[in-house]
Design an enzyme around this catalytic site. Structure first.
Site, short mmCIF file in Angstrom:
data_model
loop_
_atom_site.label_atom_id
_atom_site.label_comp_id
_atom_site.label_asym_id
_atom_site.label_seq_id
_atom_site.Cartn_x
_atom_site.Cartn_y
_atom_site.Cartn_z
N LYS A 1 2.95 -11.10 -3.92
CA LYS A 1 3.83 -10.65 -2.69
C LYS A 1 5.24 -11.96 -3.12
O LYS A 1 4.90 -13.11 -2.88
CB LYS A 1 3.57 -10.70 -1.30
CG LYS A 1 4.48 -10.21 -0.73
CD LYS A 1 3.30 -10.57 0.54
CE LYS A 1 4.78 -9.62 2.12
NZ LYS A 1 3.71 -9.66 3.38
N LYS B 1 4.28 -6.89 -4.87
CA LYS B 1 5.04 -6.37 -3.84
C LYS B 1 6.08 -7.10 -3.66
O LYS B 1 5.92 -8.37 -3.97
CB LYS B 1 4.40 -6.37 -2.44
CG LYS B 1 4.59 -6.37 -1.48
CD LYS B 1 3.93 -6.13 -0.18
CE LYS B 1 5.26 -5.87 1.63
NZ LYS B 1 4.19 -6.07 2.12
N1 FVT Z 1 2.74 -6.69 4.91
C1 FVT Z 1 3.19 -5.34 4.90
C2 FVT Z 1 4.60 -5.15 4.83
O1 FVT Z 1 5.63 -6.83 4.84
C3 FVT Z 1 5.31 -4.13 4.34
C4 FVT Z 1 6.97 -4.64 3.98
C5 FVT Z 1 7.55 -3.42 3.56
O2 FVT Z 1 7.70 -2.46 3.23
O3 FVT Z 1 9.62 -3.43 3.80
#
Ligand code: FVT
Ligand code: MG
Length: 345
Positions: free
Chosen positions: A212, A266
């Site tokens: 992440k 992510k």
């Molecule tokens: N822990 C989940 C997220 O940080 C989601 C981020 C996003 O959709 O921008």
């Protein structure tokens, strides 16, 4: 305008070069394009992230995410029923926490009757067959908006991990099928696995947000869960530096060694190279998160009439499949599923 090909003289050289190298041949008809297509998108690739808010009958639009609402439990149950009808395999829950419930240590995260836990129970009762994924991280619950505990300016690792284990346990007790730690503390996957196993939840999966990145693409999400104003500083001491790629492989390697059943990269579209490397190296279930900023970016252009919404949505999801992702967390999930049900790809 149509041209008469006969008016153009094509030399024998050109014909010789093209001969036997006509890649355009299979592209001439839809049936043929479909036959040679290397990747496909199906409803089985979708995870629908949803925002839950306290109250009843609520459906509060998230301004920076057109088409996405924060839903109270009664409405979220309805939407999960819709997800099941559409064939979407799993949903992921994120809570909007009332300011009054946020504190320094994110203690509400450990309340077995918090909004997420109540949502899990309601969803499991109404739609037991759908996969239920819950987020483990303290940011929805801390007054400072960080994913871990703070000591001065530092996010302390090991004490945060202890708190995250408690959070994972109340979620498993409430019926979560998959615990998805998004906090990026070191060692949390192994610690959560041990806590779950000790409590008899050895069948509860862990989907690790393994790579992440500290990204600017999370902005609209922080509006959606109400942490934008609260967040002090940034998350660069625990989320990955966007300049790194080898380090992502180390993160994934550790999470797998600690017991992750699947891993996630992510954000999504700006990190397709990472997804490909992870898939090639480890051959494990690999998920991508098409995050809020990616969604907002596409929707803003669509609303201006600058992009064709359905087409960019499908193309952006196909890119994840091509990069090697087994599935994608996407706010487009219901819209894509509806389109796929209609037989269009
Ligand atoms: N822990 C989940 C997220 O940080 C989601 C981020 C996003 O959709 O921008
Ligand atoms: Mg890690």
């Amino acid at each position: 305008m149509t041209i008469d090909p006969a008016r153009f003289t094509v030399s024998a050289d050109v014909r010789d070069i093209v001969q036997g190298r006509r890649l355009r041949r299979p592209r001439q008809a839809d049936w043929s394009r479909r036959l040679v297509r290397e990747n496909s998108l199906s409803v089985d690739d979708l995870i629908w992230p949803m925002f839950v808010v306290d109250g009843e009958g609520r459906r509060d639009p998230v301004p920076s995410m057109p088409g996405v609402d924060r839903l109270s439990i009664d409405n979220i149950v309805r939407e999960v029923e819709r997800a099941a009808r559409l064939g979407i395999p799993a949903v992921a829950l994120f809570p909007y926490t009332d300011d009054r419930l946020r504190d320094e240590t994110g203690s509400e995260a450990l309340n077995g009757n918090n909004l997420v836990c109540r949502s899990c129970r309601a969803i499991k009762q109404a739609v037991p067959e759908i996969g239920l994924i819950t987020d483990v991280a303290l940011d929805p619950y801390t007054s400072h908006g960080h994913d871990g505990l703070m000591s001065g300016e530092d996010i302390v690792n090991d004490a945060s991990v202890a708190q995250l284990c408690g959070q994972a346990l109340v979620q498993a007790e409430a019926g979560a099928d998959v615990i998805a730690p998004s906090d990026m503390m070191d060692g949390r996957v192994g610690a959560i696995r041990a806590s779950l196993d000790n409590a008899g939840f050895e069948q509860v999966q862990i989907m690790a947000y393994a790579a992440k990145f500290a990204s600017a693409f999370y902005g609209p999400f922080r509006d959606a869960i109400g942490t934008s104003a609260a967040l002090k500083g940034d998350k660069r001491t625990y989320q990955m530096d966007p300049g790194n790629s080898n380090e992502a492989l180390r993160e994934v390697e550790l999470d797998l060694a600690e017991g992750a059943d699947s891993v996630m990269v992510k954000p999504g579209m700006p990190y397709l190279d990472i997804i490909r490397r992870v898939k090639d190296h480890f051959s494990v279930p690999t998920f991508a998160y098409q995050v809020s900023g990616e969604y907002a970016m596409l929707m803003a252009a669509v609303q201006n009439g600058w992009l064709d919404g359905d087409r960019v949505m499908m193309e952006s999801l196909m890119a994840f499949k091509r990069a090697g992702a087994d599935g994608v967390l996407t706010y487009f999930a219901p819209r894509i599923a509806e389109r796929l049900q209609g037989g269009q790809s």
